[in-house]
Scaffold this active site. Structure first.
Site, PDB file in Angstrom:
ATOM      1  N   HIS A 191     -41.410 -10.901 -40.083  1.00 37.94           N
ATOM      2  CA  HIS A 191     -41.594 -11.366 -38.706  1.00 37.94           C
ATOM      3  C   HIS A 191     -42.938 -10.948 -38.135  1.00 37.94           C
ATOM      4  O   HIS A 191     -43.521 -11.641 -37.305  1.00 37.94           O
ATOM      5  CB  HIS A 191     -40.403 -10.955 -37.845  1.00 37.94           C
ATOM      6  CG  HIS A 191     -39.202 -11.769 -38.193  1.00 37.94           C
ATOM      7  ND1 HIS A 191     -38.142 -11.268 -38.905  1.00 37.94           N
ATOM      8  CD2 HIS A 191     -38.958 -13.081 -38.024  1.00 37.94           C
ATOM      9  CE1 HIS A 191     -37.280 -12.240 -39.106  1.00 37.94           C
ATOM     10  NE2 HIS A 191     -37.742 -13.343 -38.589  1.00 37.94           N
ATOM     11  N   ARG A 298     -38.063 -19.285 -31.050  1.00 40.38           N
ATOM     12  CA  ARG A 298     -37.396 -18.046 -31.481  1.00 40.38           C
ATOM     13  C   ARG A 298     -37.125 -17.174 -30.251  1.00 40.38           C
ATOM     14  O   ARG A 298     -37.920 -16.295 -29.914  1.00 40.38           O
ATOM     15  CB  ARG A 298     -38.285 -17.280 -32.459  1.00 40.38           C
ATOM     16  CG  ARG A 298     -38.495 -17.952 -33.807  1.00 40.38           C
ATOM     17  CD  ARG A 298     -39.334 -17.064 -34.713  1.00 40.38           C
ATOM     18  NE  ARG A 298     -39.270 -17.449 -36.098  1.00 40.38           N
ATOM     19  CZ  ARG A 298     -40.221 -18.133 -36.732  1.00 40.38           C
ATOM     20  NH1 ARG A 298     -41.320 -18.500 -36.106  1.00 40.38           N
ATOM     21  NH2 ARG A 298     -40.078 -18.428 -38.011  1.00 40.38           N
ATOM     22  N   ARG A 335     -33.372 -22.054 -30.370  1.00 39.21           N
ATOM     23  CA  ARG A 335     -32.462 -21.350 -31.275  1.00 39.21           C
ATOM     24  C   ARG A 335     -31.880 -20.149 -30.537  1.00 39.21           C
ATOM     25  O   ARG A 335     -32.626 -19.411 -29.880  1.00 39.21           O
ATOM     26  CB  ARG A 335     -33.240 -20.878 -32.503  1.00 39.21           C
ATOM     27  CG  ARG A 335     -32.410 -19.983 -33.384  1.00 39.21           C
ATOM     28  CD  ARG A 335     -33.152 -19.627 -34.626  1.00 39.21           C
ATOM     29  NE  ARG A 335     -34.067 -18.502 -34.427  1.00 39.21           N
ATOM     30  CZ  ARG A 335     -34.838 -18.008 -35.380  1.00 39.21           C
ATOM     31  NH1 ARG A 335     -34.831 -18.562 -36.577  1.00 39.21           N
ATOM     32  NH2 ARG A 335     -35.630 -16.985 -35.148  1.00 39.21           N
ATOM     33  N   GLU A 434     -29.850 -21.696 -43.640  1.00 40.61           N
ATOM     34  CA  GLU A 434     -30.628 -20.567 -44.161  1.00 40.61           C
ATOM     35  C   GLU A 434     -29.894 -19.795 -45.237  1.00 40.61           C
ATOM     36  O   GLU A 434     -30.411 -18.819 -45.763  1.00 40.61           O
ATOM     37  CB  GLU A 434     -30.949 -19.597 -43.016  1.00 40.61           C
ATOM     38  CG  GLU A 434     -31.619 -20.249 -41.837  1.00 40.61           C
ATOM     39  CD  GLU A 434     -32.013 -19.252 -40.769  1.00 40.61           C
ATOM     40  OE1 GLU A 434     -33.158 -18.788 -40.801  1.00 40.61           O
ATOM     41  OE2 GLU A 434     -31.162 -18.936 -39.912  1.00 40.61           O
ATOM     42  N   ASN A 457     -37.553 -19.606 -44.803  1.00 40.90           N
ATOM     43  CA  ASN A 457     -37.918 -18.186 -44.918  1.00 40.90           C
ATOM     44  C   ASN A 457     -36.715 -17.363 -45.353  1.00 40.90           C
ATOM     45  O   ASN A 457     -36.807 -16.512 -46.243  1.00 40.90           O
ATOM     46  CB  ASN A 457     -38.419 -17.647 -43.577  1.00 40.90           C
ATOM     47  CG  ASN A 457     -39.610 -18.416 -43.066  1.00 40.90           C
ATOM     48  OD1 ASN A 457     -40.270 -19.093 -43.833  1.00 40.90           O
ATOM     49  ND2 ASN A 457     -39.882 -18.332 -41.779  1.00 40.90           N
ATOM     50  N   ASP A 458     -35.591 -17.633 -44.701  1.00 38.63           N
ATOM     51  CA  ASP A 458     -34.380 -16.914 -45.091  1.00 38.63           C
ATOM     52  C   ASP A 458     -33.718 -17.541 -46.302  1.00 38.63           C
ATOM     53  O   ASP A 458     -33.197 -16.832 -47.167  1.00 38.63           O
ATOM     54  CB  ASP A 458     -33.392 -16.878 -43.916  1.00 38.63           C
ATOM     55  CG  ASP A 458     -33.731 -15.741 -42.966  1.00 38.63           C
ATOM     56  OD1 ASP A 458     -33.953 -14.618 -43.470  1.00 38.63           O
ATOM     57  OD2 ASP A 458     -33.803 -15.960 -41.752  1.00 38.63           O
ATOM     58  N   ARG A 468     -37.555 -10.746 -47.847  1.00 38.63           N
ATOM     59  CA  ARG A 468     -38.752 -11.475 -47.387  1.00 38.63           C
ATOM     60  C   ARG A 468     -39.794 -10.562 -46.747  1.00 38.63           C
ATOM     61  O   ARG A 468     -40.947 -10.946 -46.586  1.00 38.63           O
ATOM     62  CB  ARG A 468     -38.345 -12.556 -46.376  1.00 38.63           C
ATOM     63  CG  ARG A 468     -37.701 -11.997 -45.137  1.00 38.63           C
ATOM     64  CD  ARG A 468     -37.120 -13.098 -44.263  1.00 38.63           C
ATOM     65  NE  ARG A 468     -38.055 -13.554 -43.255  1.00 38.63           N
ATOM     66  CZ  ARG A 468     -37.733 -14.363 -42.253  1.00 38.63           C
ATOM     67  NH1 ARG A 468     -36.502 -14.831 -42.148  1.00 38.63           N
ATOM     68  NH2 ARG A 468     -38.625 -14.715 -41.367  1.00 38.63           N
ATOM     69  N   CYS A 505     -38.156 -25.841 -40.808  1.00 43.76           N
ATOM     70  CA  CYS A 505     -38.949 -25.020 -39.890  1.00 43.76           C
ATOM     71  C   CYS A 505     -39.370 -23.676 -40.486  1.00 43.76           C
ATOM     72  O   CYS A 505     -39.854 -22.814 -39.766  1.00 43.76           O
ATOM     73  CB  CYS A 505     -38.204 -24.807 -38.575  1.00 43.76           C
ATOM     74  SG  CYS A 505     -36.697 -23.867 -38.765  1.00 43.76           S
TER      75      CYS A 505
END
Ligand code: PEP
Ligand code: MG
Length: 581
Positions: A191, A298, A335, A434, A457-458, A468, A505
């Site tokens: 992040h 986010r 989200r 995810e 990403n996840d 990650r 995304c």
């Protein structure tokens, strides 16, 4: 001159003097003092040593009485170092000969001292690095006292070098004069990296020990395009990089000209490019880069700039600002909080989870904190009257979870109805895909969701079992893994068949390397950091769908990620011969 290779978060070149931010946020700029002040600096150093020894004597005494001799012994080594006359003389020499400020001289000498222990295999000696850092901090605290500067007060552009930055610290960089960043830790989709990307300046992370190799005031080049950090460059290298910095600036200006053009393939297919944002004002940044809206807001970053939870009105205002900032008629996908793992809850929790990435994170955390969750849903619903809003739940791993989240949404709707507050009753409710479980059950999900947004990403981390955010395993983390490509193809296929809107995304959406593949498997909506939109748009306008189809099919035929990467790079370079890929 020293060159270090890490992981790039944002391309570009930044050149400047280093400022070191250590775990306690001490910034030690290179500073010299007038000849008349040298003796003051020497006095300040002497005081700092005296205070440090006094503090240690008190600490040792306390430990001895309360915890016994073994605990007290821990600090004996620290006392020994502080009494080492050689060390003290080296610091004094730097002050006398170079007129260096005491803090800078201390930090430089202590960092050299640390290097002695860096390549030792004996774990006890490696542990000494931490001890030396501890001594350095103690001395600096005593020298700088209350007068330590923070990044807000920088007067000239600098390169920030640190062991690590928390997402909160990273979020604060926007308002500073920091031009580039180099970090010991971090991986491409951590992040912190995501925030650095949205900040939009060059950065290289996962460098292991850059913070101990650089001293404040050293000249550092951050080459985000080639994932390099150059410390103390020679004149020729500096010259070359000044040229590259100017060339990169020209490329940025060229890309800006794409702002007004539509992202349409050569054969006329419209692709929707939307932004990933962390803060409401970024919706406007996306718009200025030509975004069609916001694909991922986010919201959990609302927690990062404050102590405690944001209340309903504060949330409502943030969501409203993002909706208005995105531009009229452009949809904003909000989200719900993705807290947990590396975001917020661990620092606050009494006992940290052993495996936070697999722990109480994301929608699981929301469903365990129903009052907080309902408050957020009410705030989003209230903001939904200001534009086109879509709502999505992160990290869904079962149908029951999605249904439970939707039930909470209905409770929030009832609250608002009872209070006579307006909202969009038909707000589209989707999920982030995810987890491997959701990918496998995509057909069932398609019967219940209004849309799917793939969070690679996840998804990559859970499919490949690679953290990650961990630089030690970052070489195993890749979207080019055949298992990832196949999972993506299956999800998009199922959504298309069920006529469910599907977008992507994760960071892959903003990487030119994957654009041909993603269009080839049928995706027409990509959400990315606003800074990436112009380049992806440029690329899309050069692509023919028939070519993308062929590339996707070929990429899916390979057995290894290396073959996939090489192939995609070759195909993309044919279209963008001059851009770094
Ligand atoms: C993702 O996982 O791909 C995603 C977009 O969400 P985040 O990076 O915030 O976890
Ligand atoms: Mg995610």
């Amino acid at each position: 001159m020293e060159i270090l290779r890490g992981i790039a978060v944002e391309p570009g070149v930044a050149i400047g003097e280093a400022v070191i931010l250590d775990a306690e946020d001490y910034r030690i700029p290179y500073r010299t003092v007038p000849p008349a002040h040298v003796s003051d600096e020497l006095c300040s150093l002497e005081e700092a040593f005296k205070t440090a020894l006094r503090e240690l004597a008190e600490q040792t005494k306390w430990l001895d009485t309360h915890l016994g001799r073994d605990a007290a012994n821990v600090f004996e080594w620290h006392v020994g170092v502080l009494k080492d006359t050689g060390l003290r003389q080296n610091i004094e020499k730097l002050i006398k000969e170079k007129r260096a400020a005491a803090a800078y001289a201390t930090s430089t000498v202590m960092r050299n001292y640390q290097r002695r222990f860096m390549h030792m295999s004996d774990p006890l000696l490696v542990e000494r690095i931490r001890d030396v850092q501890d001594i350095e901090r103690r001395l600096l605290r005593n020298i700088l006292g209350e007068s330590r500067e923070d990044l807000d007060h920088l007067t000239k552009p600098v390169i920030l070098v640190a062991h690590d930055l928390t997402p909160t610290q990273t979020a604060q960089l926007t308002e500073t004069k920091v031009m580039g960043v180099a970090l010991d830790t971090g991986a491409a989709t951590s992040h912190t990296a995501i925030l650095l990307r949205s900040w939009g300046r060059p950065g290289v992370i996962g460098l292991n020990d850059v913070s101990t190799r650089v001293s404040g005031g050293d000249t550092v080049i951050v080459d985000g395009t080639n994932q390099l950090i150059i410390i103390d460059p020679n004149e020729a290298t500096l010259e070359e990089y000044r040229g590259r910095e100017a060339a990169f600036h020209r490329l940025t200006i060229e890309l800006d000209t794409f702002k007004e053009l539509e992202p349409r393939t050569r054969d006329g297919a419209r692709v929707y490019l939307v932004s990933n944002i962390e803060f409401p004002r970024e919706a406007g940044v996306g718009l200025s880069k030509g975004a069609d809206g916001v694909g991922l807001y986010r919201t959990e970053f609302l927690f990062l700039r404050r102590e405690g939870e944001p209340d309903e009105d504060e949330q409502y205002e943030a969501y409203r600002d993002a909706i208005l900032g995105a531009g009229e008629g452009r949809a904003v996908t909000i989200r719900t909080f993705d807290l947990g793992a590396d975001k917020y809850t661990q620092e606050k929790s009494y006992e940290q989870e052993r495996n936070p990435m697999l722990g109480l994170r994301s929608v699981r955390y929301s469903l365990e904190n129903l009052d907080m969750f309902k408050m957020q849903l009410r705030a989003i619903l209230r903001a939904s009257v200001h534009g086109k809003v879509r709502l999505m739940f992160p990290l869904i791993s079962s149908l029951m979870e999605f249904r439970q989240a939707k039930m909470t949404l209905h409770d929030a709707m009832e609250d608002l109805e009872e209070a006579g507050i307006e909202f969009d009753r038909h707000i589209p409710v989707g999920m982030m895909l995810e987890t491997p479980a959701a990918a496998i059950q995509i057909k069932e999900f398609c019967r219940e969701v209004a849309f799917v947004s793939i969070g690679t990403n996840d998804l990559i981390q859970y499919l490949l079992a690679v953290d990650r955010g961990n630089e030690r395993v970052s070489r195993f983390y890749t979207g080019a893994h055949p298992a990832v490509l196949r999972a993506l193809r299956e999800v998009v296929k199922a959504c298309t068949k069920a006529d469910v809107d599907c977008s992507l995304c994760g960071e892959m959406a903003g990487q030119p390397l994957f654009t041909l593949f993603l269009l080839g498997i049928g995706l027409r909506s990509l959400s990315m950091a606003p800074a990436n939109i112009p380049e992806i748009k440029k690329l899309i306008r050069l692509i023919k769908l028939s070519h993308a189809d062929r590339v996707a099919r070929r990429a899916l035929s390979f057995d290894t990620d290396r073959q996939v990467t090489n192939y995609l790079r070759d195909e993309t370079r044919k279209l963008l011969p001059e851009d770094p890929i």
